[in-house]
Design a protein around this motif. Sequence first.
Motif, PDB file in Angstrom:
ATOM      1  N   ARG A 177      29.780  57.610  36.661  1.00  0.00           N
ATOM      2  CA  ARG A 177      28.511  56.724  36.189  1.00  0.00           C
ATOM      3  C   ARG A 177      27.920  57.394  34.968  1.00  0.00           C
ATOM      4  NH1 ARG A 177      25.001  55.103  41.511  1.00  0.00           N
ATOM      5  NH2 ARG A 177      26.484  54.134  42.741  1.00  0.00           N
ATOM      6  N   GLU A 225      26.945  55.182  31.783  1.00  0.00           N
ATOM      7  CA  GLU A 225      25.582  54.895  31.305  1.00  0.00           C
ATOM      8  C   GLU A 225      25.246  55.818  30.070  1.00  0.00           C
ATOM      9  OE1 GLU A 225      23.515  52.871  32.614  1.00  0.00           O
ATOM     10  OE2 GLU A 225      24.528  52.363  34.496  1.00  0.00           O
ATOM     11  N   ALA A 272      17.636  59.005  35.288  1.00  0.00           N
ATOM     12  CA  ALA A 272      17.590  57.811  36.218  1.00  0.00           C
ATOM     13  C   ALA A 272      19.016  57.588  36.581  1.00  0.00           C
ATOM     14  CB  ALA A 272      17.455  56.659  34.982  1.00  0.00           C
ATOM     15  N   THR A 273      20.070  57.807  36.232  1.00  0.00           N
ATOM     16  CA  THR A 273      21.295  57.808  36.989  1.00  0.00           C
ATOM     17  C   THR A 273      21.422  58.714  38.006  1.00  0.00           C
ATOM     18  OG1 THR A 273      22.525  57.287  34.803  1.00  0.00           O
ATOM     19  CG2 THR A 273      23.901  57.989  36.602  1.00  0.00           C
ATOM     20  N   ARG A 285      19.077  57.347  40.782  1.00  0.00           N
ATOM     21  CA  ARG A 285      19.627  55.984  41.613  1.00  0.00           C
ATOM     22  C   ARG A 285      20.827  56.444  42.456  1.00  0.00           C
ATOM     23  NH1 ARG A 285      23.188  51.147  38.512  1.00  0.00           N
ATOM     24  NH2 ARG A 285      23.718  50.093  40.685  1.00  0.00           N
ATOM     25  N   ALA A 325      19.434  57.776  45.611  1.00  0.00           N
ATOM     26  CA  ALA A 325      18.704  57.084  46.264  1.00  0.00           C
ATOM     27  C   ALA A 325      19.730  56.155  47.102  1.00  0.00           C
ATOM     28  CB  ALA A 325      17.796  56.182  45.396  1.00  0.00           C
ATOM     29  N   GLU A 326      20.738  55.609  46.323  1.00  0.00           N
ATOM     30  CA  GLU A 326      21.704  54.543  46.865  1.00  0.00           C
ATOM     31  C   GLU A 326      23.054  55.116  47.248  1.00  0.00           C
ATOM     32  OE1 GLU A 326      21.934  51.937  43.753  1.00  0.00           O
ATOM     33  OE2 GLU A 326      19.969  51.359  43.723  1.00  0.00           O
ATOM     34  N   HIS A 380      26.381  60.210  50.702  1.00  0.00           N
ATOM     35  CA  HIS A 380      25.103  59.931  50.366  1.00  0.00           C
ATOM     36  C   HIS A 380      24.029  60.988  51.109  1.00  0.00           C
ATOM     37  CE1 HIS A 380      21.720  56.918  50.292  1.00  0.00           C
ATOM     38  NE2 HIS A 380      21.571  57.716  49.454  1.00  0.00           N
TER      39      HIS A 380
END
Length: 473
Positions: free
Chosen positions: A312, A316, A360-361, A364, A367-368, A429
């Motif tokens: 990721r 990004e 931000a990466t 995220r 969170a996800e 997660h």
Amino acid sequence: MSAPRIAHSRLFPRRLHHWLTTVALALLVGFGLTTPVRAAVSDRFVVDGVPVDFVMSPGIPLVDVIVSFDAGSRRDPPGKAGLAALTRTLLTAGTTQHDEQVLSEAFADLATELTGDVDPDRATLSWRTLAKPEIRTAAAALVAEVLSDATFPDAVFAREQARMIAGLRDALTRPEVLAERAFTAAIYRDHPYGQLTTEASLTSLTRDDVVAFFKRHYTRATAQVTIVGALTHDEAAALARTLIAALPSGEALPALPPVPAPASTPQTIVRDHPSEQTHWAIGMAVLSRDDPDYFPLLVGNWILGGGSFSSRLMHEVRERRGYAYSVYSALEPLAQPGPFVIRLQTRGRHADAAREVVAATLARFLAEGPTPEELALAKRALADGFGLRIDSNRKLAAFLSVVGYYRLPPDWLERYPEAVRAVTLEQVHDAFRRRFDPNALVWVRVGGAGDQPNAPSSASNAPPAPDAAATAH
């Protein structure tokens, strides 16, 4: 947006190798051509109080041996950072029977390669020789002489001390080194893992310091032996016995204090450097070798930033925005929590924007969590590609020495692929949410002054003052 110009770096060959390895691995995974994991269950036993991990590998008439000691940099006394490294360097500087030159020739006559290293946890002496009985026995006796009868001559001590000081001075002109040092000091603070080698600490070292460190840390009580090669169990045990016969019994070393808890607010450390490139090091202390979250964190890190072009962060930061040629994340486990770190370099004018994208990466991902497709790719790459990482005796010995030194289960290497395949989305997660707090991250920024508006054209030629003071926010 076109990709920014990236200054040439001495790290480029390593990154090119990493890229080529990743491409090759992807092709192998795609065509089902990955190598199966070799039989790597350790035959674990004890010889005269020293744990030994052995794997028989009869296909090649060679023997690879690694002797590890609890003599890493974490054992440097306060104010004496660099002592562990200097002691390990001087081990092969001569014995009472052979001076430095004669000792080197003796190993060459036996076609024996002798190397070694020091990391935060341990010091190692590694050697490879022919499995022929008379050669391996003579080589083992010579290594045993080094481990028990080193003399640390004054002239060689002075030479190597001066060489380490010169090497440190050079290293402290490089922004990536400054970033790494500031990051290490920030996450470990006053813990032994955080003690940095300085010119003052190296200058303070004496030959008596080296002798005392050697006597205290190179003993049976601190040793572990790894053997891979064309030997039987009995032959491996005899080889280990020869190696450690003259080692003093020694005493167990005191336990280290716990790694300090992360700060409750983000910390940003900025160091000036005239380079055009800004080097970022971002992270916190997270992972120990025996961590119960080891495999979920391993798989998750591959998805986040460890999987090169499939990660990721790469997507990004590089592919979408062109801020960096290379960006990656790494887990570096130790006996106590080792670093999780995101590293990248970008032009100075993009430093703040790159930081925002990384933040931000990561947010995220926390969170996800990963997607099913990302998880499947990561597990295939890590599990199916693992055989390539232990496809030679030398590679297998290096991994097995980690298993043995940290007292991981003897079948840890063999179980590795299945442990990876068993990781679930929920486990990744959950582990990342529990173990990573964005508010506890350390952000280290070094360099970039040479790529700012009105920057002097000669800035890139002016080195910074060594270890210039950091600014913390």
